[in-house]
Design a protein around this motif. Structure first.
Motif, mmCIF file in Angstrom:
data_model
loop_
_atom_site.group_PDB
_atom_site.id
_atom_site.type_symbol
_atom_site.label_atom_id
_atom_site.label_comp_id
_atom_site.label_asym_id
_atom_site.label_seq_id
_atom_site.Cartn_x
_atom_site.Cartn_y
_atom_site.Cartn_z
ATOM 1 N N ARG A 19 0.494 -1.186 -0.147
ATOM 2 C CA ARG A 19 0.156 -0.186 -0.244
ATOM 3 C C ARG A 19 1.366 0.921 0.044
ATOM 4 O O ARG A 19 0.760 2.539 -0.288
ATOM 5 C CB ARG A 19 -0.645 0.083 1.225
ATOM 6 C CG ARG A 19 -1.858 1.466 1.524
ATOM 7 C CD ARG A 19 -2.220 1.225 2.711
ATOM 8 N NE ARG A 19 -3.158 0.355 2.999
ATOM 9 C CZ ARG A 19 -3.226 -0.622 4.025
ATOM 10 N NH1 ARG A 19 -2.222 -0.571 4.758
ATOM 11 N NH2 ARG A 19 -4.227 -1.494 4.108
ATOM 12 N N LYS A 36 -9.827 -3.125 -6.845
ATOM 13 C CA LYS A 36 -9.896 -4.113 -6.008
ATOM 14 C C LYS A 36 -11.412 -4.513 -6.657
ATOM 15 O O LYS A 36 -11.778 -6.402 -5.949
ATOM 16 C CB LYS A 36 -10.140 -3.751 -4.851
ATOM 17 C CG LYS A 36 -10.083 -4.084 -3.867
ATOM 18 C CD LYS A 36 -10.169 -4.257 -1.885
ATOM 19 C CE LYS A 36 -11.121 -4.569 -1.065
ATOM 20 N NZ LYS A 36 -11.348 -4.670 0.180
ATOM 21 N N GLU A 48 -0.675 -13.035 -6.942
ATOM 22 C CA GLU A 48 -2.045 -12.353 -7.029
ATOM 23 C C GLU A 48 -1.570 -11.488 -5.331
ATOM 24 O O GLU A 48 -1.330 -12.540 -4.417
ATOM 25 C CB GLU A 48 -3.701 -12.578 -6.764
ATOM 26 C CG GLU A 48 -3.695 -11.553 -6.313
ATOM 27 C CD GLU A 48 -5.503 -11.751 -6.700
ATOM 28 O OE1 GLU A 48 -6.583 -10.548 -6.432
ATOM 29 O OE2 GLU A 48 -5.973 -12.427 -7.607
ATOM 30 N N ARG A 49 -1.658 -10.789 -5.178
ATOM 31 C CA ARG A 49 -1.196 -10.292 -3.411
ATOM 32 C C ARG A 49 -2.063 -8.752 -3.174
ATOM 33 O O ARG A 49 -3.116 -8.127 -4.230
ATOM 34 C CB ARG A 49 0.098 -9.612 -3.659
ATOM 35 C CG ARG A 49 1.242 -10.120 -3.068
ATOM 36 C CD ARG A 49 0.951 -11.388 -2.060
ATOM 37 N NE ARG A 49 2.110 -12.608 -2.558
ATOM 38 C CZ ARG A 49 2.123 -13.523 -1.925
ATOM 39 N NH1 ARG A 49 1.592 -14.250 -1.607
ATOM 40 N NH2 ARG A 49 3.341 -14.558 -2.193
ATOM 41 N N ASN A 50 -2.465 -8.573 -1.737
ATOM 42 C CA ASN A 50 -3.598 -7.379 -1.593
ATOM 43 C C ASN A 50 -2.320 -6.411 -0.969
ATOM 44 O O ASN A 50 -1.450 -6.014 -1.204
ATOM 45 C CB ASN A 50 -4.080 -7.706 -0.744
ATOM 46 C CG ASN A 50 -3.818 -8.405 0.576
ATOM 47 O OD1 ASN A 50 -2.655 -7.698 1.134
ATOM 48 N ND2 ASN A 50 -4.904 -9.287 1.649
ATOM 49 N N VAL A 51 -3.762 -5.010 -0.897
ATOM 50 C CA VAL A 51 -2.614 -4.154 -0.217
ATOM 51 C C VAL A 51 -1.724 -3.829 0.950
ATOM 52 O O VAL A 51 -0.721 -3.208 1.522
ATOM 53 C CB VAL A 51 -3.294 -2.437 -0.477
ATOM 54 C CG1 VAL A 51 -3.492 -2.923 -1.268
ATOM 55 C CG2 VAL A 51 -4.095 -3.195 0.565
ATOM 56 N N ARG A 52 -1.504 -5.088 1.762
ATOM 57 C CA ARG A 52 -0.921 -5.391 3.082
ATOM 58 C C ARG A 52 0.111 -6.347 3.137
ATOM 59 O O ARG A 52 0.535 -6.138 3.807
ATOM 60 C CB ARG A 52 -2.234 -6.705 4.201
ATOM 61 C CG ARG A 52 -2.689 -5.065 4.260
ATOM 62 C CD ARG A 52 -3.902 -5.547 5.392
ATOM 63 N NE ARG A 52 -4.726 -6.871 4.923
ATOM 64 C CZ ARG A 52 -5.728 -6.652 4.581
ATOM 65 N NH1 ARG A 52 -6.611 -5.960 4.212
ATOM 66 N NH2 ARG A 52 -6.202 -8.103 3.367
ATOM 67 N N HIS A 53 1.178 -6.609 1.705
ATOM 68 C CA HIS A 53 1.589 -7.711 1.325
ATOM 69 C C HIS A 53 2.609 -6.789 1.653
ATOM 70 O O HIS A 53 2.612 -5.859 1.374
ATOM 71 C CB HIS A 53 1.563 -7.963 -0.352
ATOM 72 C CG HIS A 53 2.903 -8.754 -0.087
ATOM 73 N ND1 HIS A 53 2.960 -10.307 0.096
ATOM 74 C CD2 HIS A 53 3.763 -8.333 -0.934
ATOM 75 C CE1 HIS A 53 3.701 -10.547 -0.640
ATOM 76 N NE2 HIS A 53 4.798 -9.827 -1.199
#
Length: 302
Positions: A19, A36, A48-53
């Protein structure tokens, strides 16, 4: 084939959240929300990852934006565009007079935006027309269009920080006395009009520089050829500021000019300077005055 717009970045900071890195790479919160929920994708090293990675130095980050949707009110049309410059991010055009930048109630078709959508369709580019620098219908010259919403976001940041520079040339009534002057006068909508603007204390900040190029006469009528630099981009800014000075644009009958010499306001965007939104490479574009303005400068009326 995936035609979605994708950008690639390399992580430079150990232990940084994705992020935070995206914020440094100027990906807007609106874009992240769209990614998203509307069909975009964030990957790190192909996963694939989310913003907390949590990133490691050297990680390869791919930001895939969702497909762009054209407004229902913006019809695809095909016609001539004078392309000055084009790359994967932007399109710079030389707009003729008497053509809208975007459709209006009075002129719903054949705008620059309509034709750009047709051009993008021919190119196989799944995008809509994002206008970066807009021109009034009767103003001619250079304008810039972003090919993607994210590029539009970047150019918007550049405009707000003064990194996009536009210079115009105009022909105004009367002989402007000062060779150079800077106009700092707020502009707002005139109370009894949905179109006309005026200088008013409760208006938005507006700043215009005016340099005299030539004082001359047409049929014993005094006129001045001026160069104008915009520091802000208010609606009708040049037209309002010059009328406020007592020197309305020739042909601008909305703000006190005469159409005896030319059938539109004598205003042309001659120069556009900016940085390429993704690479930062300086770009400079120029455009010659249209024939109708050149004829006035030669001392002949329409």
């Amino acid at each position: 084939m995936d035609t979605r717009f994708t950008l690639h970045f390399t992580a430079k900071k150990e232990g940084q959240l994705l992020r935070e890195a995206l914020q440094e790479w100027r990906i807007s919160k609106r874009a992240l929300t769209a990614i998203k929920f509307d069909g975009g994708l964030l990957t790190v090293n192909g996963i694939e990852r989310n913003v907390r990675h949590v990133l490691q130095v050297g990680d390869c980050v791919a930001v895939t934006f969702p497909p762009e949707e054209r407004s229902d009110g913006l019809a695809i049309e095909h016609g001539d565009l004078t392309i000055v410059y084009e790359d994967d991010s932007i399109l710079v055009l030389d707009k003729p007079a008497h053509q809208c930048t975007i459709p209006s109630r009075e002129h719903p078709t054949n705008s620059i935006a309509n034709l750009v959508c047709g051009y993008f369709q021919q190119q196989g580019l799944p995008s809509t027309a994002h206008i970066v620098t807009r021109l009034d219908r009767d103003t001619s010259g250079l304008l810039c269009i972003a090919k993607h919403a994210h590029i539009h976001h970047l150019t918007g940041l550049a405009q707000r920080s003064g990194e996009i520079s536009r210079q115009y040339e105009a022909i105004v009534h009367g002989h402007v006395k000062q060779n150079f002057q800077s106009i700092d006068a707020p502009i707002g909508r005139k109370e009894d009009s949905i179109i006309e603007r005026e200088v008013r204390v409760d208006g938005q900040y507006a700043h215009t520089d005016v340099t005299v190029l030539k004082r001359f006469y047409v049929d014993d009528v005094p006129m001045t050829h001026v160069k104008i630099k915009l520091h802000t981009g208010r609606t009708h800014q040049i037209r309002v500021h010059m009328s406020y000075l007592g020197h309305p644009l020739v042909g601008d009958d909305l703000y006190g000019g005469s159409r005896h010499y030319i059938d539109r306001q004598a205003l042309h965007c001659v120069s556009l300077s900016m940085e390429q939104p993704l690479t930062g490479v300086p770009l400079q574009f120029t455009s010659m005055l249209n024939e109708d303005m050149q004829n006035v400068l030669k001392g002949s009326s329409a």
